[in-house]
Design a protein around this motif. Structure first.
Motif, PDB file in Angstrom:
ATOM      1  N   TYR A 225      44.126  23.671  56.066  1.00  0.00           N
ATOM      2  CA  TYR A 225      43.147  24.007  55.032  1.00  0.00           C
ATOM      3  C   TYR A 225      43.830  24.433  53.727  1.00  0.00           C
ATOM      4  O   TYR A 225      43.469  23.992  52.647  1.00  0.00           O
ATOM      5  N   LEU A 226      44.832  25.307  53.895  1.00  0.00           N
ATOM      6  CA  LEU A 226      45.521  25.795  52.684  1.00  0.00           C
ATOM      7  C   LEU A 226      46.423  24.734  52.068  1.00  0.00           C
ATOM      8  O   LEU A 226      46.750  24.793  50.887  1.00  0.00           O
ATOM      9  N   GLY A 227      46.817  23.746  52.829  1.00  0.00           N
ATOM     10  CA  GLY A 227      47.720  22.728  52.295  1.00  0.00           C
ATOM     11  C   GLY A 227      47.035  21.675  51.455  1.00  0.00           C
ATOM     12  O   GLY A 227      47.704  20.838  50.837  1.00  0.00           O
ATOM     13  N   ARG A 228      45.704  21.687  51.422  1.00  0.00           N
ATOM     14  CA  ARG A 228      45.001  20.705  50.615  1.00  0.00           C
ATOM     15  C   ARG A 228      45.215  20.988  49.121  1.00  0.00           C
ATOM     16  O   ARG A 228      45.442  22.120  48.706  1.00  0.00           O
ATOM     17  N   GLN A 229      45.084  19.918  48.341  1.00  0.00           N
ATOM     18  CA  GLN A 229      45.333  20.033  46.894  1.00  0.00           C
ATOM     19  C   GLN A 229      44.279  20.880  46.209  1.00  0.00           C
ATOM     20  O   GLN A 229      44.574  21.630  45.283  1.00  0.00           O
ATOM     21  N   GLU A 230      42.995  20.784  46.684  1.00  0.00           N
ATOM     22  CA  GLU A 230      41.926  21.548  46.032  1.00  0.00           C
ATOM     23  C   GLU A 230      42.016  23.037  46.340  1.00  0.00           C
ATOM     24  O   GLU A 230      41.345  23.850  45.714  1.00  0.00           O
ATOM     25  N   ASN A 231      42.859  23.425  47.330  1.00  0.00           N
ATOM     26  CA  ASN A 231      42.992  24.845  47.686  1.00  0.00           C
ATOM     27  C   ASN A 231      44.260  25.477  47.114  1.00  0.00           C
ATOM     28  O   ASN A 231      44.777  26.448  47.653  1.00  0.00           O
TER      29      ASN A 231
END
Length: 319
Positions: free
Chosen positions: A284-290
């Motif tokens: 979840y944290l590795g996504r670009q939007e996060n």
């Protein structure tokens, strides 16, 4: 008709002539010193021209506000040049006396009678600007050495009378001529070598064999031509290129990737939750939007990170 033309010509010449002005001593000395200083910076064959007199006129006008022209400066310059010729001629006559302190010549009355009025007026009193004229106009460096000093001329006459009675110079102190037998004229030593000793005499009398060159005339190395210098430079350049091609440079270093959130992942991995839960949080944290959430947690304390992870897990599970 002829008289009218002649009269008109005279009036034209008179109108074109520059008017005469009066020079004081300070202005004259300034002019002579200016010419002396200007001449020091010129070459040996330097010749005065109209532009130089114009520069001197400008310097005089700036210094004294005289309003003098180039022609007036030229005429004043030539006046003192002619004066120096008169003085130099008198100095070069051995019969004249010269007082170097007063810069005054002593001339006999018989010689004065042969002088012109201008020469007699100039030489009958101390010569003004003698040193300046000597430095500026002297061609033969006349300094009064041929003229007799007034204080010592009588002593010279008395000495000359007594010297006539002494006769010839004494030659008893001269060295006797050396008579060397069985010697050729080409091998005779010089008197100087003979006085210095037998060793120097033998060296001076020794002939140099024919065909041998003088030791002082050694062959000088010939200078390198431009073609030789260019060939050497090209050879040196080629050698450097061969060395560089034979030893290729090392490959550039591989850039190492540095994860700015490495400390955040370590803290999440240390939490007491299941491995599956850690993977879910990391995805979840590795996504670009996060990216904003990652940056917030990376700079937050451990308690904040732990609270956020537990809340995230509860929201995901619907607890």
């Amino acid at each position: 008709m002829g008289k009218a033309k002649g009269k008109g010509k005279v009036e034209t010449e008179g109108s074109s002539r520059e008017r005469s002005i009066s020079w004081d001593d300070e202005q004259t000395k300034f002019m002579l010193v200016w010419y002396i200083e200007y001449k020091k910076d010129q070459h040996a064959n330097f010749i005065w021209k109209s532009q130089h007199h114009m520069k001197c006129a400008d310097a005089l006008n700036k210094e004294f506000a005289m309003g003098v022209t180039s022609a007036q400066v030229t005429r004043h310059y030539r006046h003192y040049k002619e004066n120096w010729k008169i003085v130099e001629t008198a100095l070069n006559k051995s019969g004249n006396g010269f007082d170097a302190i007063k810069c005054k010549l002593t001339i006999s009355e018989s010689e004065k009678a042969t002088l012109k009025d201008r020469d007699r007026r100039l030489l009958s009193k101390p010569i003004k600007y003698f040193h300046e004229m000597q430095e500026l106009f002297s061609g033969s460096n006349a300094d009064g050495s041929l003229a007799m000093d007034q204080q010592t001329c009588c002593d010279v006459d008395n000495k000359s009378d007594s010297s006539d009675d002494e006769g010839l110079n004494d030659i008893s102190s001269y060295a006797r001529p050396i008579d060397i037998a069985a010697e050729d004229s080409d091998t005779l030593p010089s008197p100087t070598c003979a006085d210095n000793g037998s060793s120097s005499t033998s060296r001076a009398g020794k002939k140099r064999p024919r065909g041998s060159k003088s030791p002082s005339k050694k062959q000088q190395p010939k200078p390198k031509s431009r073609f030789t210098d260019a060939t050497e430079k090209i050879s040196n350049t080629m050698d450097r290129l061969v060395d560089q091609l034979g030893n290729p440079p090392p490959p550039p270093p591989v850039p190492q990737f540095c994860d700015p959130y490495a400390s955040l992942w370590k803290r999440i991995d240390a939490l007491p939750i299941s491995t599956n839960g850690k993977v879910v949080v990391g995805n979840y944290l590795g996504r670009q939007e996060n990216e904003g959430v990652r940056g917030f947690l990376a700079s937050s304390a451990d308690t904040t990170v732990e609270t956020w992870v537990y809340q995230f897990m509860c929201d995901r599970d619907g607890a």
